[in-house]
Design an enzyme around this catalytic site. Structure first.
Site, mmCIF file in Angstrom:
data_model
loop_
_atom_site.group_PDB
_atom_site.id
_atom_site.type_symbol
_atom_site.label_atom_id
_atom_site.label_comp_id
_atom_site.label_asym_id
_atom_site.label_seq_id
_atom_site.Cartn_x
_atom_site.Cartn_y
_atom_site.Cartn_z
ATOM 1 C CG HIS A 1 2.852 -1.259 -9.571
ATOM 2 N ND1 HIS A 1 2.533 -0.656 -10.767
ATOM 3 C CD2 HIS A 1 1.850 -0.940 -8.721
ATOM 4 C CE1 HIS A 1 1.404 0.009 -10.639
ATOM 5 N NE2 HIS A 1 0.965 -0.152 -9.403
ATOM 6 C CG HIS B 1 -4.098 -6.192 -6.977
ATOM 7 N ND1 HIS B 1 -4.350 -5.493 -5.820
ATOM 8 C CD2 HIS B 1 -4.059 -5.277 -7.974
ATOM 9 C CE1 HIS B 1 -4.458 -4.212 -6.115
ATOM 10 N NE2 HIS B 1 -4.287 -4.038 -7.423
HETATM 11 P P1 A2P Z 1 -3.424 -0.821 -8.391
HETATM 12 O O1 A2P Z 1 -2.446 -1.003 -7.285
HETATM 13 O O2 A2P Z 1 -4.620 -1.667 -8.232
HETATM 14 O O3 A2P Z 1 -2.825 -1.041 -9.746
HETATM 15 P P2 A2P Z 1 -3.266 6.006 -10.256
HETATM 16 O O4 A2P Z 1 -2.576 5.752 -11.563
HETATM 17 O O5 A2P Z 1 -4.747 5.853 -10.317
HETATM 18 O O6 A2P Z 1 -2.830 7.254 -9.602
HETATM 19 O O7 A2P Z 1 -2.781 4.849 -9.284
HETATM 20 C C1 A2P Z 1 -1.443 4.539 -9.095
HETATM 21 C C2 A2P Z 1 -1.341 3.180 -8.445
HETATM 22 O O8 A2P Z 1 -1.855 3.213 -7.112
HETATM 23 C C3 A2P Z 1 -2.117 2.100 -9.151
HETATM 24 O O9 A2P Z 1 -1.266 0.995 -9.201
HETATM 25 C C4 A2P Z 1 -3.366 1.903 -8.330
HETATM 26 O O10 A2P Z 1 -4.005 0.678 -8.323
HETATM 27 C C5 A2P Z 1 -2.938 2.324 -6.951
HETATM 28 N N1 A2P Z 1 -4.034 3.040 -6.288
HETATM 29 C C6 A2P Z 1 -4.675 4.155 -6.727
HETATM 30 N N2 A2P Z 1 -5.567 4.580 -5.809
HETATM 31 C C7 A2P Z 1 -5.503 3.725 -4.766
HETATM 32 C C8 A2P Z 1 -6.182 3.622 -3.514
HETATM 33 N N3 A2P Z 1 -7.118 4.498 -3.139
HETATM 34 N N4 A2P Z 1 -5.864 2.586 -2.702
HETATM 35 C C9 A2P Z 1 -4.941 1.690 -3.058
HETATM 36 N N5 A2P Z 1 -4.262 1.725 -4.219
HETATM 37 C C10 A2P Z 1 -4.533 2.722 -5.072
#
Ligand code: A2P
Length: 220
Positions: free
Chosen positions: A71, A151
């Site tokens: 995603h 991304h």
């Molecule tokens: P990404 O979008 O780069 O893949 P987690 O599994 O750590 O709870 O994160 C769930 C999703 O949210 C992941 O896709 C992750 O990164 C994104 N994510 C986690 N923390 C943040 C943040 N502080 N800011 C933006 N995106 C985040």
């Protein structure tokens, strides 16, 4: 019955369809294979710490952390606890586009010692659901164009959280902006491969990859 209060997801984003996920994983895998065989990459194995053996690095094993559905995150709302989570949920575009299909354009692929990801080029319509402060929140010093951070995380090294992928992408973009030097290393059949130092490799795809997605929220 009807819920009185809003229920907020862990995050909002565009979720790739099953078919697009396989295709994107395949494209990413091809890059890892190309890199693994490249002499220029071998010269910089040291960037990946102790992961390299005599034969090289198994990049697929190196980036096997944190699986799940592919995603492109728009807003990490942390079940409503993150800054701006409620305002984001109230955006007209978020409500209107929720559950709608979108084509996303992947313009590049990158790896760093921490993450592997795909760079997404958002259209003006897609930017309507992109949080205003996403880039500012991540890069304190510089103003980068909205959507720079977009991304798809393809893999993470051991003990690295996926949030790192977007931060790594912003570092590439800062270096591109500052770069008065030609970083191109090689033209591959997928596109131009650039090395930015410190284990940071970016493939600019000669043909963008279009993926099918659905915009929505993730409530694990
Ligand atoms: P990404 O979008 O780069 O893949 P987690 O599994 O750590 O709870 O994160 C769930 C999703 O949210 C992941 O896709 C992750 O990164 C994104 N994510 C986690 N923390 C943040 C943040 N502080 N800011 C933006 N995106 C985040």
């Amino acid at each position: 019955g009807r819920l009185e209060e809003s229920v907020y997801p862990l995050f909002y984003g565009w979720f790739l369809t099953h078919k697009s996920q396989s295709r994107t994983k395949e494209t990413g895998k091809k890059l890892l294979e190309t890199l693994g065989e490249l002499d220029e990459f071998k010269e910089h194995w040291g960037d990946f710490g102790g992961a390299a053996s005599e034969k090289g690095i198994n990049l697929e094993e190196y980036f096997d952390g944190k699986g799940g559905i592919l995603h492109c995150t728009t807003k990490f709302s942390d079940y409503g606890k993150a800054t701006g989570a409620q305002e984001y949920a109230e955006l007209e575009a978020v409500k209107e586009f929720y559950s709608s299909a979108f084509h996303l354009q992947i313009s590049g692929l990158f790896i760093t010692p921490r993450t592997a990801g795909a760079r997404v080029r958002l259209s003006d319509k897609q930017l309507e659901v992109w949080p205003a402060d996403s880039e500012k929140e991540a890069s304190l010093s510089e103003e980068l164009p909205r959507g720079s951070r977009a991304h798809i995380t393809l893999g993470c090294a051991k003990d690295v959280e996926p949030v790192q992928t977007g931060l790594d992408l912003l570092e590439f973009i800062k270096m591109e902006k500052e770069g008065d030097q030609d970083w191109a290393v090689k033209d591959t059949d997928q596109g131009k491969l650039c090395y930015f130092g410190k284990g940071m490799w970016m493939l600019e795809l000669s043909e963008e990859v279009t993926v099918e997605t659905i915009f929505g929220g993730f409530y694990p």
